[in-house]
Design a protein around this motif. Structure first.
Motif, PDB file in Angstrom:
ATOM      1  N   LEU A   5       0.836  -1.206   0.000  1.00 58.85           N
ATOM      2  CA  LEU A   5       0.000   0.000   0.000  1.00 58.85           C
ATOM      3  C   LEU A   5       0.870   1.254   0.000  1.00 58.85           C
ATOM      4  CD1 LEU A   5      -2.889   1.008  -0.011  1.00 58.85           C
ATOM      5  CD2 LEU A   5      -2.913   0.834   2.465  1.00 58.85           C
ATOM      6  N   ASP A   6       1.944   1.249   0.775  1.00 61.64           N
ATOM      7  CA  ASP A   6       2.859   2.396   0.797  1.00 61.64           C
ATOM      8  C   ASP A   6       3.514   2.628  -0.563  1.00 61.64           C
ATOM      9  OD1 ASP A   6       2.279   2.808   3.468  1.00 61.64           O
ATOM     10  OD2 ASP A   6       4.127   1.862   4.196  1.00 61.64           O
ATOM     11  N   LEU A   7       3.859   1.548  -1.242  1.00 63.82           N
ATOM     12  CA  LEU A   7       4.513   1.679  -2.546  1.00 63.82           C
ATOM     13  C   LEU A   7       3.603   2.325  -3.591  1.00 63.82           C
ATOM     14  CD1 LEU A   7       6.504  -1.668  -2.743  1.00 63.82           C
ATOM     15  CD2 LEU A   7       7.465   0.644  -2.712  1.00 63.82           C
ATOM     16  N   PHE A   8       2.301   2.204  -3.407  1.00 59.38           N
ATOM     17  CA  PHE A   8       1.368   2.828  -4.355  1.00 59.38           C
ATOM     18  C   PHE A   8       1.472   4.351  -4.354  1.00 59.38           C
ATOM     19  CE2 PHE A   8      -1.343  -1.135  -4.128  1.00 59.38           C
ATOM     20  CZ  PHE A   8      -1.078  -1.510  -5.427  1.00 59.38           C
ATOM     21  N   GLU A   9       2.064   4.916  -3.313  1.00 56.55           N
ATOM     22  CA  GLU A   9       2.208   6.372  -3.274  1.00 56.55           C
ATOM     23  C   GLU A   9       2.993   6.873  -4.485  1.00 56.55           C
ATOM     24  OE1 GLU A   9       3.909   9.984  -0.460  1.00 56.55           O
ATOM     25  OE2 GLU A   9       3.917   7.941   0.305  1.00 56.55           O
ATOM     26  N   ASP A  10       3.998   6.121  -4.898  1.00 54.17           N
ATOM     27  CA  ASP A  10       4.849   6.548  -6.010  1.00 54.17           C
ATOM     28  C   ASP A  10       4.775   5.642  -7.231  1.00 54.17           C
ATOM     29  OD1 ASP A  10       5.967   8.739  -4.539  1.00 54.17           O
ATOM     30  OD2 ASP A  10       7.165   7.275  -3.424  1.00 54.17           O
ATOM     31  N   THR A  11       4.087   4.526  -7.110  1.00 52.49           N
ATOM     32  CA  THR A  11       4.062   3.554  -8.204  1.00 52.49           C
ATOM     33  C   THR A  11       2.632   3.216  -8.587  1.00 52.49           C
ATOM     34  OG1 THR A  11       6.057   2.582  -7.226  1.00 52.49           O
ATOM     35  CG2 THR A  11       4.945   1.306  -8.937  1.00 52.49           C
ATOM     36  N   LEU A  13      -0.517   1.101  -9.996  1.00 53.92           N
ATOM     37  CA  LEU A  13      -0.889  -0.295  -9.816  1.00 53.92           C
ATOM     38  C   LEU A  13      -0.318  -1.176 -10.926  1.00 53.92           C
ATOM     39  CD1 LEU A  13      -2.633  -2.541  -8.481  1.00 53.92           C
ATOM     40  CD2 LEU A  13      -4.488  -1.803  -9.965  1.00 53.92           C
ATOM     41  N   GLU A  14      -0.479  -0.736 -12.163  1.00 51.93           N
ATOM     42  CA  GLU A  14      -0.049  -1.569 -13.288  1.00 51.93           C
ATOM     43  C   GLU A  14       1.474  -1.725 -13.365  1.00 51.93           C
ATOM     44  OE1 GLU A  14      -0.626   2.640 -14.655  1.00 51.93           O
ATOM     45  OE2 GLU A  14      -1.888   1.218 -13.589  1.00 51.93           O
ATOM     46  N   SER A  15       2.223  -0.835 -12.711  1.00 55.89           N
ATOM     47  CA  SER A  15       3.689  -0.890 -12.741  1.00 55.89           C
ATOM     48  C   SER A  15       4.303  -1.597 -11.535  1.00 55.89           C
ATOM     49  CB  SER A  15       4.267   0.523 -12.804  1.00 55.89           C
ATOM     50  OG  SER A  15       3.815   1.196 -13.956  1.00 55.89           O
ATOM     51  N   LEU A  16       3.528  -1.762 -10.476  1.00 54.97           N
ATOM     52  CA  LEU A  16       4.075  -2.354  -9.254  1.00 54.97           C
ATOM     53  C   LEU A  16       4.338  -3.844  -9.448  1.00 54.97           C
ATOM     54  CD1 LEU A  16       4.828  -1.718  -6.304  1.00 54.97           C
ATOM     55  CD2 LEU A  16       2.542  -2.490  -5.683  1.00 54.97           C
ATOM     56  N   THR A  17       5.545  -4.268  -9.106  1.00 57.48           N
ATOM     57  CA  THR A  17       5.918  -5.675  -9.270  1.00 57.48           C
ATOM     58  C   THR A  17       6.193  -6.316  -7.916  1.00 57.48           C
ATOM     59  OG1 THR A  17       8.295  -5.209  -9.421  1.00 57.48           O
ATOM     60  CG2 THR A  17       7.023  -5.133 -11.494  1.00 57.48           C
ATOM     61  N   THR A  18       6.099  -7.625  -7.905  1.00 55.98           N
ATOM     62  CA  THR A  18       6.428  -8.354  -6.678  1.00 55.98           C
ATOM     63  C   THR A  18       7.915  -8.212  -6.368  1.00 55.98           C
ATOM     64  OG1 THR A  18       6.633 -10.395  -7.966  1.00 55.98           O
ATOM     65  CG2 THR A  18       4.531  -9.998  -6.844  1.00 55.98           C
ATOM     66  N   ARG A  19       8.725  -8.012  -7.381  1.00 56.06           N
ATOM     67  CA  ARG A  19      10.164  -7.803  -7.165  1.00 56.06           C
ATOM     68  C   ARG A  19      10.382  -6.517  -6.352  1.00 56.06           C
ATOM     69  NH1 ARG A  19      13.879 -10.357 -10.001  1.00 56.06           N
ATOM     70  NH2 ARG A  19      12.392 -10.748 -11.660  1.00 56.06           N
ATOM     71  N   GLN A  20       9.651  -5.437  -6.688  1.00 55.23           N
ATOM     72  CA  GLN A  20       9.763  -4.180  -5.932  1.00 55.23           C
ATOM     73  C   GLN A  20       9.323  -4.369  -4.487  1.00 55.23           C
ATOM     74  OE1 GLN A  20       7.254  -2.097  -8.884  1.00 55.23           O
ATOM     75  NE2 GLN A  20       8.632  -0.369  -8.575  1.00 55.23           N
ATOM     76  N   ILE A  21       8.233  -5.100  -4.317  1.00 55.65           N
ATOM     77  CA  ILE A  21       7.702  -5.316  -2.967  1.00 55.65           C
ATOM     78  C   ILE A  21       8.707  -6.113  -2.134  1.00 55.65           C
ATOM     79  CG2 ILE A  21       5.844  -6.397  -1.633  1.00 55.65           C
ATOM     80  CD1 ILE A  21       4.064  -5.893  -4.205  1.00 55.65           C
ATOM     81  N   ARG A  37       0.403 -16.412  -3.176  1.00 57.86           N
ATOM     82  CA  ARG A  37       0.704 -17.223  -4.356  1.00 57.86           C
ATOM     83  C   ARG A  37       0.908 -16.394  -5.619  1.00 57.86           C
ATOM     84  NH1 ARG A  37      -4.023 -21.313  -4.293  1.00 57.86           N
ATOM     85  NH2 ARG A  37      -4.885 -19.736  -2.946  1.00 57.86           N
ATOM     86  N   SER A  38       0.363 -15.175  -5.622  1.00 56.90           N
ATOM     87  CA  SER A  38       0.480 -14.346  -6.818  1.00 56.90           C
ATOM     88  C   SER A  38       0.379 -12.873  -6.433  1.00 56.90           C
ATOM     89  CB  SER A  38      -0.640 -14.685  -7.812  1.00 56.90           C
ATOM     90  OG  SER A  38      -1.899 -14.299  -7.269  1.00 56.90           O
ATOM     91  N   ARG A  39       0.733 -12.039  -7.371  1.00 57.00           N
ATOM     92  CA  ARG A  39       0.604 -10.594  -7.183  1.00 57.00           C
ATOM     93  C   ARG A  39      -0.866 -10.239  -6.949  1.00 57.00           C
ATOM     94  NH1 ARG A  39      -0.672  -6.489 -10.831  1.00 57.00           N
ATOM     95  NH2 ARG A  39       0.216  -4.449 -10.328  1.00 57.00           N
ATOM     96  N   ASP A  40      -1.752 -10.869  -7.708  1.00 60.99           N
ATOM     97  CA  ASP A  40      -3.181 -10.595  -7.554  1.00 60.99           C
ATOM     98  C   ASP A  40      -3.680 -10.959  -6.163  1.00 60.99           C
ATOM     99  OD1 ASP A  40      -3.351  -9.575 -10.096  1.00 60.99           O
ATOM    100  OD2 ASP A  40      -4.229 -11.376 -10.981  1.00 60.99           O
ATOM    101  N   GLN A  41      -3.181 -12.065  -5.615  1.00 63.67           N
ATOM    102  CA  GLN A  41      -3.594 -12.458  -4.268  1.00 63.67           C
ATOM    103  C   GLN A  41      -3.118 -11.423  -3.240  1.00 63.67           C
ATOM    104  OE1 GLN A  41      -1.811 -15.894  -2.238  1.00 63.67           O
ATOM    105  NE2 GLN A  41      -3.908 -16.680  -1.964  1.00 63.67           N
ATOM    106  N   LEU A  42      -1.923 -10.910  -3.443  1.00 62.78           N
ATOM    107  CA  LEU A  42      -1.399  -9.860  -2.560  1.00 62.78           C
ATOM    108  C   LEU A  42      -2.254  -8.595  -2.678  1.00 62.78           C
ATOM    109  CD1 LEU A  42       0.651  -8.561  -0.654  1.00 62.78           C
ATOM    110  CD2 LEU A  42       2.147  -8.212  -2.625  1.00 62.78           C
ATOM    111  N   LEU A  43      -2.610  -8.221  -3.899  1.00 63.34           N
ATOM    112  CA  LEU A  43      -3.433  -7.021  -4.100  1.00 63.34           C
ATOM    113  C   LEU A  43      -4.821  -7.193  -3.483  1.00 63.34           C
ATOM    114  CD1 LEU A  43      -2.410  -6.052  -7.741  1.00 63.34           C
ATOM    115  CD2 LEU A  43      -1.658  -5.009  -5.579  1.00 63.34           C
ATOM    116  N   LEU A  44      -5.353  -8.400  -3.537  1.00 67.02           N
ATOM    117  CA  LEU A  44      -6.644  -8.653  -2.877  1.00 67.02           C
ATOM    118  C   LEU A  44      -6.512  -8.519  -1.362  1.00 67.02           C
ATOM    119  CD1 LEU A  44      -8.098 -11.584  -4.989  1.00 67.02           C
ATOM    120  CD2 LEU A  44      -8.965  -9.243  -4.831  1.00 67.02           C
TER     121      LEU A  44
END
Length: 193
Positions: A5-11, A13-21, A37-44
């Motif tokens: 959620l904090d990373l969304f301040e500067d990134t 949604l479509e650009s945020l990667t699990t590597r960045q997280i 299990r996936s980026r989508d699961q994390l976003l949920l």
């Protein structure tokens, strides 16, 4: 979830990667996938946290504040304070998402807000505070839209005023449309006499 959620301040949604997280957490990307299990699961999971946090704000207002008008005022200020304290939330809420579970979760959050406002408008109508000819659902749609407008403006302007300072003027304009006019009750009583 909090780091995402904090990373969304500067990134976006479509650009945020699990590597960045993972990098932000100082863990490996595979370690992140042991929890999600996936980026989508994390976003949920992020959306679930958002829904829970906003629900907690609404519950506290309903428990602590009496009267539909006072509740609307408190809710407006607290929502805007929360979004300002969590800048990534605004980007998440305004991110265009593909059809699917994330978009459904976002719709659910907005639907929760609209339902609460519609109920407060109904309560206000019963108390004689709001006009009887106001459709609670429409009033709720416009209220949520005005809140979103303040947040979007804050994202677009480099030196935006604090969100909470905009709560009073926004609510004042909205209330001009829904507040009951004492003269309306007098006219209605005379017409029915």
């Amino acid at each position: 979830v909090g780091v995402t959620l904090d990373l969304f301040e500067d990134t976006p949604l479509e650009s945020l990667t699990t590597r960045q997280i993972a990098k932000q957490l100082n863990i490996s990307q595979p370690a992140l996938f042991r929890h999600f299990r996936s980026r989508d699961q994390l976003l949920l999971a992020v959306m679930q946290k958002v829904r829970t946090d906003l629900g907690t704000i609404a519950d506290s207002v309903l428990e602590e504040v009496r009267g539909p008008l006072a509740r609307l005022q408190a809710l407006t200020t607290r929502l805007l304070d929360h979004v300002e304290a969590h800048p990534g939330l605004a980007r998440l809420l305004f991110s265009p998402s593909q059809k699917g579970p994330l978009r459904d979760a976002l719709r659910h959050v907005v639907s929760m807000q609209r339902s609460l406002i519609a109920q407060l408008v109904k309560d206000g109508q019963e108390a004689g505070v709001f006009r009887d000819d106001t459709t609670p659902t429409n009033a709720a749609i416009y209220y949520v839209g005005m809140i979103q407008g303040i947040v979007l403006r804050g994202q677009l302007e480099e030196h935006a005023r604090p969100f909470a300072s905009q709560a009073e003027p926004m609510l004042s304009i909205w209330l001009d449309g829904v507040r009951a006019n004492p003269d309306d009750k007098v006219r209605a009583a005379l017409a029915n006499a």
